[in-house]
Motif scaffolding. Structure first.
Motif, mmCIF file in Angstrom:
data_model
loop_
_atom_site.group_PDB
_atom_site.id
_atom_site.type_symbol
_atom_site.label_atom_id
_atom_site.label_comp_id
_atom_site.label_asym_id
_atom_site.label_seq_id
_atom_site.Cartn_x
_atom_site.Cartn_y
_atom_site.Cartn_z
ATOM 1 N N VAL A 124 -3.359 5.460 -1.884
ATOM 2 C CA VAL A 124 -3.539 5.942 -3.254
ATOM 3 C C VAL A 124 -3.098 4.926 -4.300
ATOM 4 O O VAL A 124 -3.184 5.180 -5.494
ATOM 5 N N GLY A 125 -2.614 3.789 -3.847
ATOM 6 C CA GLY A 125 -2.200 2.750 -4.782
ATOM 7 C C GLY A 125 -1.609 1.569 -4.050
ATOM 8 O O GLY A 125 -1.434 1.591 -2.822
ATOM 9 N N HIS A 126 -1.348 0.561 -4.817
ATOM 10 C CA HIS A 126 -0.706 -0.645 -4.293
ATOM 11 C C HIS A 126 0.369 -1.035 -5.305
ATOM 12 O O HIS A 126 0.059 -1.310 -6.468
ATOM 13 N N VAL A 127 1.617 -1.002 -4.863
ATOM 14 C CA VAL A 127 2.755 -1.296 -5.734
ATOM 15 C C VAL A 127 3.617 -2.333 -5.029
ATOM 16 O O VAL A 127 3.862 -2.217 -3.824
ATOM 17 N N ASP A 158 0.838 -1.198 0.000
ATOM 18 C CA ASP A 158 0.000 0.000 0.000
ATOM 19 C C ASP A 158 0.875 1.250 0.000
ATOM 20 O O ASP A 158 1.843 1.342 0.758
ATOM 21 N N GLU A 213 -0.584 8.443 0.749
ATOM 22 C CA GLU A 213 -0.283 9.862 0.560
ATOM 23 C C GLU A 213 -0.653 10.595 1.831
ATOM 24 O O GLU A 213 -1.731 10.374 2.390
ATOM 25 N N ARG A 238 0.254 14.473 -6.737
ATOM 26 C CA ARG A 238 0.468 13.027 -6.759
ATOM 27 C C ARG A 238 1.027 12.629 -8.126
ATOM 28 O O ARG A 238 0.480 13.014 -9.162
ATOM 29 N N GLN A 276 5.306 3.797 1.869
ATOM 30 C CA GLN A 276 4.840 2.484 1.440
ATOM 31 C C GLN A 276 4.877 1.551 2.638
ATOM 32 O O GLN A 276 5.876 1.490 3.359
ATOM 33 N N ASP A 323 1.552 10.647 -11.480
ATOM 34 C CA ASP A 323 0.638 9.821 -12.271
ATOM 35 C C ASP A 323 0.981 8.343 -12.136
ATOM 36 O O ASP A 323 0.096 7.490 -12.142
ATOM 37 N N ASP A 324 2.282 8.058 -12.039
ATOM 38 C CA ASP A 324 2.752 6.680 -11.917
ATOM 39 C C ASP A 324 3.550 6.571 -10.617
ATOM 40 O O ASP A 324 4.590 7.211 -10.469
ATOM 41 N N LEU A 325 3.050 5.770 -9.691
ATOM 42 C CA LEU A 325 3.725 5.620 -8.396
ATOM 43 C C LEU A 325 4.940 4.699 -8.462
ATOM 44 O O LEU A 325 5.768 4.698 -7.559
#
Length: 148
Positions: free
Chosen positions: A78-81, A8, A11, A44, A22, A46-48
Motif C-alpha cells: 500500500v506504499g513505500h516509505v 514496502d 497491509e 488504512r 514493512q 492516510d499517511d503511513l
C-alpha cells in the motif's frame, strides 16, 4: 508472487482489522525480513509515515506472499516509505544449538553475513528475533496479539 523491496508497506487483512508490516531487508538465501508495525487498524491511515516511524512489534523472516496466500489472507503493498534509520542495519537473529537431550548448549547469532556465538544470553540478546522462517499462522497470531 510479489518481489518485495525494502521500504514496502504491506497491509494484511486480519479478523481484528488491518495490520501493517514493512519489508526492511531482502537476502539471497532467505525470505524477506519484515517488521510488524504497531496496532491493528479499522482503516488504512492516510499517511503511513507516522506508522512506519513508530514502534516495531516484532521482526520476522517470512515468505510473506505465499504464507498469507495459504491462509487466504488478503494483502497488498500500500506504499513505500523509507526504512527508519534504526532499522536499516540487518537485524541480528539468534538460534539455539542443542545437545542430544534437547538442552541448549550455546546460541548462534547471525547478522546476515556471519555467525558468532555465546553460551549465555544477556537481556539484549534475549530480545533478538529467532533465526527461523516463521509460519504464516504464527506470524498472523503475533500480528493480532496484544501481548508480545
Amino acid at each position: 508472487m510479489t518481489d518485495f523491496t525494502p521500504g514496502d508497506v504491506v497491509e494484511i487483512a486480519t479478523d481484528k482489522g488491518r495490520a501493517f508490516v514493512q519489508v526492511t531487508h531482502t537476502h539471497s538465501s532467505y525470505p524477506p525480513v519484515v517488521r510488524a508495525l504497531d496496532g491493528v487498524h479499522a482503516a488504512r491511515p492516510d499517511d503511513l509515515g507516522p506508522l512506519v516511524s513508530g514502534p516495531t512489534r516484532f521482526v520476522a523472516m517470512i515468505p510473506l506472499d505465499s504464507a498469507l496466500d495459504k491462509l487466504g489472507r488478503a494483502h497488498e503493498v500500500v506504499g513505500h516509505v523509507e526504512v527508519p534509520e534504526e532499522q536499516k542495519p540487518f537485524p541480528t537473529f539468534r538460534m539455539p544449538i542443542r545437545d542430544k537431550k534437547g538442552e541448549i548448549v550455546y546460541w548462534w547469532f547471525w547478522d546476515g553475513r556471519g555467525l558468532s556465538y555465546d553460551v549465555e544470553l544477556d537481556d539484549a540478546q534475549k530480545a533478538l528475533p529467532l533465526r527461523e522462517v516463521m509460519t504464516g499462522t504464527r506470524f498472523l497470531d503475533l500480528l493480532v496479539s496484544e501481548n508480545i
